[in-house]
Design a protein around this motif. Sequence first.
Motif, short mmCIF file in Angstrom:
data_model
loop_
_atom_site.label_atom_id
_atom_site.label_comp_id
_atom_site.label_asym_id
_atom_site.label_seq_id
_atom_site.Cartn_x
_atom_site.Cartn_y
_atom_site.Cartn_z
N ALA A 143 -11.10 -2.09 4.51
CA ALA A 143 -10.82 -1.98 5.95
C ALA A 143 -9.34 -2.07 6.24
CB ALA A 143 -11.58 -3.07 6.70
N ARG A 144 -8.67 -3.02 5.61
CA ARG A 144 -7.26 -3.22 5.91
C ARG A 144 -6.39 -2.14 5.30
NH1 ARG A 144 -4.79 -8.46 4.86
NH2 ARG A 144 -3.36 -7.70 6.46
N LEU A 145 -6.74 -1.64 4.11
CA LEU A 145 -5.97 -0.54 3.53
C LEU A 145 -6.11 0.73 4.35
CD1 LEU A 145 -6.65 -1.01 -0.31
CD2 LEU A 145 -4.52 -1.47 0.92
N VAL A 146 -7.34 1.05 4.74
CA VAL A 146 -7.55 2.25 5.57
C VAL A 146 -6.86 2.09 6.91
CG1 VAL A 146 -9.27 3.67 6.74
CG2 VAL A 146 -9.72 2.88 4.43
N GLY A 147 -6.98 0.90 7.50
CA GLY A 147 -6.34 0.67 8.79
C GLY A 147 -4.84 0.81 8.72
N ALA A 148 -4.23 0.29 7.66
CA ALA A 148 -2.78 0.37 7.51
C ALA A 148 -2.33 1.81 7.30
CB ALA A 148 -2.34 -0.49 6.34
N ALA A 149 -3.14 2.59 6.58
CA ALA A 149 -2.78 3.98 6.33
C ALA A 149 -3.03 4.87 7.54
CB ALA A 149 -3.57 4.52 5.13
N GLY A 150 -3.79 4.38 8.52
CA GLY A 150 -4.02 5.15 9.73
C GLY A 150 -4.73 6.47 9.48
N TYR A 151 -5.58 6.51 8.46
CA TYR A 151 -6.33 7.71 8.10
C TYR A 151 -5.47 8.86 7.58
CZ TYR A 151 -10.43 5.73 10.47
OH TYR A 151 -11.48 4.93 10.85
N ALA A 152 -4.19 8.64 7.35
CA ALA A 152 -3.33 9.71 6.85
C ALA A 152 -3.73 10.07 5.43
CB ALA A 152 -1.87 9.28 6.89
N GLU A 153 -3.99 11.34 5.19
CA GLU A 153 -4.51 11.77 3.89
C GLU A 153 -3.43 12.08 2.88
OE1 GLU A 153 -7.46 14.77 4.45
OE2 GLU A 153 -8.77 13.46 5.60
N ASP A 154 -2.18 11.65 3.17
CA ASP A 154 -1.12 11.80 2.19
C ASP A 154 -0.40 10.47 1.97
OD1 ASP A 154 0.06 11.57 4.65
OD2 ASP A 154 1.37 13.31 4.45
N LEU A 155 -1.02 9.38 2.39
CA LEU A 155 -0.39 8.06 2.35
C LEU A 155 -1.18 7.12 1.44
CD1 LEU A 155 1.90 6.31 3.60
CD2 LEU A 155 0.30 5.72 5.42
N ILE A 156 -0.52 6.61 0.42
CA ILE A 156 -1.13 5.65 -0.50
C ILE A 156 -1.02 4.25 0.11
CG2 ILE A 156 -0.90 4.55 -2.77
CD1 ILE A 156 0.15 7.29 -3.79
N GLY A 157 -2.10 3.47 0.02
CA GLY A 157 -2.06 2.09 0.46
C GLY A 157 -2.21 1.16 -0.73
N LEU A 158 -1.34 0.16 -0.83
CA LEU A 158 -1.39 -0.78 -1.95
C LEU A 158 -1.45 -2.22 -1.44
CD1 LEU A 158 1.24 0.71 -4.42
CD2 LEU A 158 -1.24 0.94 -4.52
N ALA A 159 -2.18 -3.05 -2.15
CA ALA A 159 -2.32 -4.46 -1.79
C ALA A 159 -1.14 -5.26 -2.33
CB ALA A 159 -3.62 -5.01 -2.35
N VAL A 160 -0.80 -6.32 -1.59
CA VAL A 160 0.24 -7.27 -1.98
C VAL A 160 -0.32 -8.67 -1.77
CG1 VAL A 160 2.52 -8.20 -1.42
CG2 VAL A 160 2.14 -5.73 -1.37
N SER A 161 -0.05 -9.58 -2.72
CA SER A 161 -0.35 -11.00 -2.51
C SER A 161 0.87 -11.79 -2.93
CB SER A 161 -1.59 -11.43 -3.31
OG SER A 161 -1.39 -11.29 -4.70
N GLY A 162 1.24 -12.77 -2.10
CA GLY A 162 2.50 -13.46 -2.35
C GLY A 162 3.63 -12.46 -2.30
N GLU A 163 4.42 -12.41 -3.31
CA GLU A 163 5.49 -11.40 -3.41
C GLU A 163 5.17 -10.35 -4.46
OE1 GLU A 163 7.90 -11.35 -1.22
OE2 GLU A 163 6.96 -13.13 -0.35
N ARG A 164 3.92 -10.27 -4.86
CA ARG A 164 3.57 -9.40 -5.99
C ARG A 164 2.73 -8.22 -5.53
NH1 ARG A 164 0.15 -11.29 -11.38
NH2 ARG A 164 0.29 -9.30 -12.50
N LEU A 165 3.16 -7.04 -5.92
CA LEU A 165 2.38 -5.83 -5.67
C LEU A 165 1.18 -5.81 -6.62
CD1 LEU A 165 2.55 -3.12 -4.01
CD2 LEU A 165 3.56 -2.12 -6.07
N GLN A 166 0.04 -5.37 -6.10
CA GLN A 166 -1.19 -5.27 -6.90
C GLN A 166 -1.54 -3.79 -7.05
OE1 GLN A 166 -2.45 -7.95 -8.23
NE2 GLN A 166 -1.28 -9.47 -7.07
N PRO A 167 -0.92 -3.10 -8.00
CA PRO A 167 -1.00 -1.63 -8.01
C PRO A 167 -2.35 -1.04 -8.32
CG PRO A 167 0.16 -2.43 -9.95
CD PRO A 167 -0.03 -3.62 -9.05
#
Length: 240
Positions: A143-167
Amino acid sequence: MTSGRDPVPGLSRGPITGLDETLVNDPARYAPIVAGCVLAGGQSRRMGGGDKGLLDLGGRPILAHVVERLSPQVGALALNANGDPARFDAFGLPVIADPVEGFVGPLAGILAGMLWAREAAPKASFLVTAAGDTPFFPKDLVARLVGAAGYAEDLIGLAVSGERLQPVFGLWPLGLAGDLQAWLEGGKSRKVQDWVAHHTKVEVRFSGPLIDGIEIDPFFNINAPEDKETAEAVLEGLTA
Protein backbone atom coordinates in the motif's frame (compact mmCIF):
# COMPACT_ATOMS: atom_id res chain seq x y z
CA MET A 1 5.06 7.01 -19.60
CA THR A 2 2.50 6.96 -16.82
CA SER A 3 -0.72 5.10 -16.35
CA GLY A 4 -4.14 6.51 -17.06
CA ARG A 5 -5.07 5.90 -13.44
CA ASP A 6 -5.44 8.97 -11.27
CA PRO A 7 -2.48 9.42 -8.94
CA VAL A 8 -3.20 9.41 -5.25
CA PRO A 9 -3.71 13.07 -4.24
CA GLY A 10 -1.34 14.82 -1.89
CA LEU A 11 1.69 12.60 -2.45
CA SER A 12 5.24 13.86 -2.45
CA ARG A 13 7.86 12.36 -4.75
CA GLY A 14 10.82 13.53 -2.74
CA PRO A 15 13.69 11.14 -1.96
CA ILE A 16 11.95 10.06 1.26
CA THR A 17 8.18 10.50 1.46
CA GLY A 18 5.91 10.13 4.42
CA LEU A 19 2.77 11.30 2.60
CA ASP A 20 1.71 7.94 1.30
CA GLU A 21 -0.87 6.61 3.72
CA THR A 22 -3.96 6.91 1.49
CA LEU A 23 -4.11 3.28 0.39
CA VAL A 24 -3.21 1.52 3.63
CA ASN A 25 -6.73 0.43 4.51
CA ASP A 26 -8.01 -0.11 0.97
CA PRO A 27 -6.37 -3.19 -0.60
CA ALA A 28 -9.22 -3.43 -3.12
CA ARG A 29 -7.73 -0.36 -4.82
CA TYR A 30 -4.16 -1.50 -5.21
CA ALA A 31 -3.98 -5.32 -4.95
CA PRO A 32 -5.49 -6.06 -8.38
CA ILE A 33 -2.76 -4.08 -10.15
CA VAL A 34 0.12 -5.56 -8.13
CA ALA A 35 1.60 -9.05 -8.40
CA GLY A 36 3.96 -10.33 -5.73
CA CYS A 37 7.08 -12.46 -5.81
CA VAL A 38 8.94 -13.93 -2.85
CA LEU A 39 12.65 -14.14 -3.61
CA ALA A 40 13.67 -17.51 -2.22
CA GLY A 41 16.52 -18.35 -4.57
CA GLY A 42 19.53 -17.42 -2.43
CA GLN A 43 22.28 -19.96 -1.88
CA SER A 44 22.21 -19.62 1.95
CA ARG A 45 25.97 -20.06 2.39
CA ARG A 46 25.99 -18.69 5.94
CA MET A 47 23.28 -21.18 6.93
CA GLY A 48 25.24 -24.10 5.49
CA GLY A 49 23.40 -24.20 2.17
CA GLY A 50 19.94 -25.48 1.33
CA ASP A 51 16.67 -23.55 1.56
CA LYS A 52 16.69 -21.47 4.71
CA GLY A 53 13.11 -20.47 3.95
CA LEU A 54 12.11 -24.04 4.79
CA LEU A 55 13.68 -23.90 8.24
CA ASP A 56 11.29 -23.86 11.17
CA LEU A 57 10.28 -20.60 12.83
CA GLY A 58 7.63 -20.87 15.50
CA GLY A 59 6.42 -24.23 14.22
CA ARG A 60 6.17 -23.19 10.56
CA PRO A 61 8.67 -22.65 7.75
CA ILE A 62 10.13 -19.15 7.53
CA LEU A 63 8.62 -18.90 4.06
CA ALA A 64 5.15 -19.51 5.48
CA HIS A 65 5.46 -16.32 7.53
CA VAL A 66 6.61 -14.39 4.46
CA VAL A 67 3.82 -15.73 2.25
CA GLU A 68 1.23 -15.02 4.95
CA ARG A 69 2.31 -11.36 5.07
CA LEU A 70 2.56 -10.71 1.35
CA SER A 71 -0.37 -12.72 0.00
CA PRO A 72 -3.18 -10.38 1.22
CA GLN A 73 -1.35 -7.38 -0.23
CA VAL A 74 -1.21 -8.54 -3.86
CA GLY A 75 -3.50 -9.91 -6.53
CA ALA A 76 -1.27 -12.87 -7.47
CA LEU A 77 1.79 -14.40 -5.83
CA ALA A 78 4.71 -16.60 -6.89
CA LEU A 79 7.94 -17.93 -5.41
CA ASN A 80 11.25 -17.36 -7.17
CA ALA A 81 13.66 -20.25 -6.64
CA ASN A 82 15.95 -22.43 -8.72
CA GLY A 83 16.20 -26.21 -8.71
CA ASP A 84 13.43 -28.73 -8.10
CA PRO A 85 10.20 -26.76 -7.53
CA ALA A 86 8.55 -29.76 -5.83
CA ARG A 87 10.18 -28.87 -2.51
CA PHE A 88 7.81 -25.91 -2.29
CA ASP A 89 4.63 -27.85 -3.14
CA ALA A 90 3.19 -27.28 0.33
CA PHE A 91 2.79 -23.56 -0.38
CA GLY A 92 0.53 -24.09 -3.39
CA LEU A 93 2.19 -21.27 -5.34
CA PRO A 94 3.82 -21.07 -8.77
CA VAL A 95 7.59 -21.52 -8.53
CA ILE A 96 9.57 -19.58 -11.12
CA ALA A 97 13.27 -19.97 -11.84
CA ASP A 98 15.75 -17.25 -12.73
CA PRO A 99 15.65 -16.53 -16.47
CA VAL A 100 19.39 -15.76 -16.39
CA GLU A 101 21.85 -18.52 -15.53
CA GLY A 102 24.62 -18.35 -12.98
CA PHE A 103 22.93 -17.22 -9.74
CA VAL A 104 23.32 -13.53 -10.58
CA GLY A 105 21.44 -12.41 -7.49
CA PRO A 106 18.19 -10.62 -6.68
CA LEU A 107 17.96 -8.80 -10.02
CA ALA A 108 17.42 -12.14 -11.75
CA GLY A 109 14.63 -12.97 -9.30
CA ILE A 110 13.03 -9.58 -9.87
CA LEU A 111 13.15 -10.16 -13.62
CA ALA A 112 11.68 -13.66 -13.17
CA GLY A 113 8.79 -12.17 -11.23
CA MET A 114 8.20 -9.41 -13.77
CA LEU A 115 8.10 -11.84 -16.70
CA TRP A 116 5.79 -14.19 -14.80
CA ALA A 117 3.45 -11.36 -13.79
CA ARG A 118 3.06 -10.14 -17.36
CA GLU A 119 1.66 -13.55 -18.29
CA ALA A 120 -0.09 -14.70 -15.11
CA ALA A 121 -1.56 -11.41 -13.88
CA PRO A 122 -2.75 -9.49 -16.96
CA LYS A 123 -4.35 -6.75 -14.84
CA ALA A 124 -1.10 -6.05 -13.01
CA SER A 125 1.06 -3.04 -13.76
CA PHE A 126 3.57 -3.65 -10.97
CA LEU A 127 5.49 -6.37 -9.17
CA VAL A 128 6.38 -6.17 -5.50
CA THR A 129 9.21 -8.35 -4.24
CA ALA A 130 10.01 -9.53 -0.72
CA ALA A 131 12.93 -11.57 0.57
CA GLY A 132 12.12 -15.12 1.58
CA ASP A 133 14.18 -14.88 4.78
CA THR A 134 12.51 -11.75 6.21
CA PRO A 135 9.47 -12.83 8.24
CA PHE A 136 8.48 -9.53 9.87
CA PHE A 137 8.27 -7.06 6.98
CA PRO A 138 5.40 -4.53 7.09
CA LYS A 139 1.84 -5.56 6.38
CA ASP A 140 1.34 -2.21 4.64
CA LEU A 141 4.40 -2.63 2.39
CA VAL A 142 2.50 -2.71 -0.89
CA ALA A 143 0.00 0.00 0.00
CA ARG A 144 2.68 2.48 0.95
CA LEU A 145 4.94 1.72 -2.01
CA VAL A 146 2.08 2.07 -4.49
CA GLY A 147 0.86 5.20 -2.73
CA ALA A 148 4.29 6.80 -2.82
CA ALA A 149 4.70 5.99 -6.51
CA GLY A 150 1.31 7.53 -7.28
CA TYR A 151 0.53 4.77 -9.78
CA ALA A 152 3.28 6.02 -12.11
CA GLU A 153 4.28 3.11 -14.32
CA ASP A 154 7.86 4.30 -14.76
CA LEU A 155 8.70 4.89 -11.09
CA ILE A 156 10.45 2.34 -8.89
CA GLY A 157 9.54 2.33 -5.20
CA LEU A 158 12.03 1.07 -2.61
CA ALA A 159 11.70 0.50 1.12
CA VAL A 160 13.95 2.15 3.71
CA SER A 161 14.34 1.32 7.41
CA GLY A 162 16.53 3.43 9.65
CA GLU A 163 19.13 4.81 7.28
CA ARG A 164 19.35 1.64 5.22
CA LEU A 165 17.88 1.05 1.79
CA GLN A 166 16.16 -2.33 1.40
CA PRO A 167 16.65 -2.95 -2.33
CA VAL A 168 14.86 -6.31 -2.57
CA PHE A 169 11.69 -4.85 -1.04
CA GLY A 170 10.61 -2.91 -4.07
CA LEU A 171 7.79 -1.92 -6.37
CA TRP A 172 8.81 -2.67 -9.95
CA PRO A 173 6.85 -1.37 -12.96
CA LEU A 174 6.35 -4.27 -15.34
CA GLY A 175 7.10 -1.98 -18.26
CA LEU A 176 10.76 -2.03 -17.18
CA ALA A 177 11.12 -5.80 -17.65
CA GLY A 178 12.73 -5.48 -21.08
CA ASP A 179 15.22 -2.93 -19.82
CA LEU A 180 16.19 -5.16 -16.88
CA GLN A 181 16.53 -8.21 -19.11
CA ALA A 182 18.84 -6.33 -21.48
CA TRP A 183 20.86 -5.10 -18.48
CA LEU A 184 21.42 -8.62 -17.15
CA GLU A 185 22.02 -10.24 -20.51
CA GLY A 186 24.52 -7.48 -21.26
CA GLY A 187 26.64 -8.60 -18.32
CA LYS A 188 26.28 -5.38 -16.35
CA SER A 189 26.40 -4.99 -12.56
CA ARG A 190 24.40 -7.48 -10.52
CA LYS A 191 23.69 -4.91 -7.80
CA VAL A 192 20.07 -3.85 -7.59
CA GLN A 193 21.04 -0.27 -6.78
CA ASP A 194 23.18 0.04 -9.91
CA TRP A 195 20.29 -0.83 -12.21
CA VAL A 196 17.85 1.30 -10.20
CA ALA A 197 20.21 4.29 -10.55
CA HIS A 198 19.30 4.43 -14.25
CA HIS A 199 15.63 4.99 -13.43
CA THR A 200 13.48 7.31 -11.36
CA LYS A 201 12.73 6.04 -7.87
CA VAL A 202 10.93 6.99 -4.70
CA GLU A 203 11.95 5.75 -1.26
CA VAL A 204 9.51 4.99 1.54
CA ARG A 205 10.59 4.85 5.16
CA PHE A 206 9.17 2.07 7.34
CA SER A 207 9.44 1.70 11.10
CA GLY A 208 9.24 -1.54 13.02
CA PRO A 209 7.30 -2.78 16.04
CA LEU A 210 8.44 -2.10 19.58
CA ILE A 211 9.27 -5.00 21.89
CA ASP A 212 10.16 -3.99 25.45
CA GLY A 213 10.76 -0.46 24.20
CA ILE A 214 13.19 -1.54 21.48
CA GLU A 215 12.30 -0.98 17.83
CA ILE A 216 12.72 -4.09 15.68
CA ASP A 217 13.95 -3.58 12.15
CA PRO A 218 10.93 -4.65 10.04
CA PHE A 219 13.33 -5.98 7.40
CA PHE A 220 15.39 -8.10 9.78
CA ASN A 221 16.50 -11.14 7.81
CA ILE A 222 17.72 -14.57 8.83
CA ASN A 223 21.19 -15.04 7.39
CA ALA A 224 22.95 -17.10 10.05
CA PRO A 225 22.02 -19.51 12.85
CA GLU A 226 22.22 -16.74 15.46
CA ASP A 227 19.73 -14.70 13.40
CA LYS A 228 17.26 -17.55 13.63
CA GLU A 229 17.54 -17.46 17.41
CA THR A 230 16.83 -13.72 17.30
CA ALA A 231 13.85 -14.28 15.04
CA GLU A 232 12.39 -16.80 17.47
CA ALA A 233 12.66 -14.21 20.25
CA VAL A 234 11.08 -11.51 18.06
CA LEU A 235 8.23 -13.82 17.08
CA GLU A 236 7.60 -14.65 20.72
CA GLY A 237 7.58 -10.95 21.57
CA LEU A 238 5.15 -10.12 18.77
CA THR A 239 2.71 -12.84 19.74
CA ALA A 240 2.93 -12.40 23.50
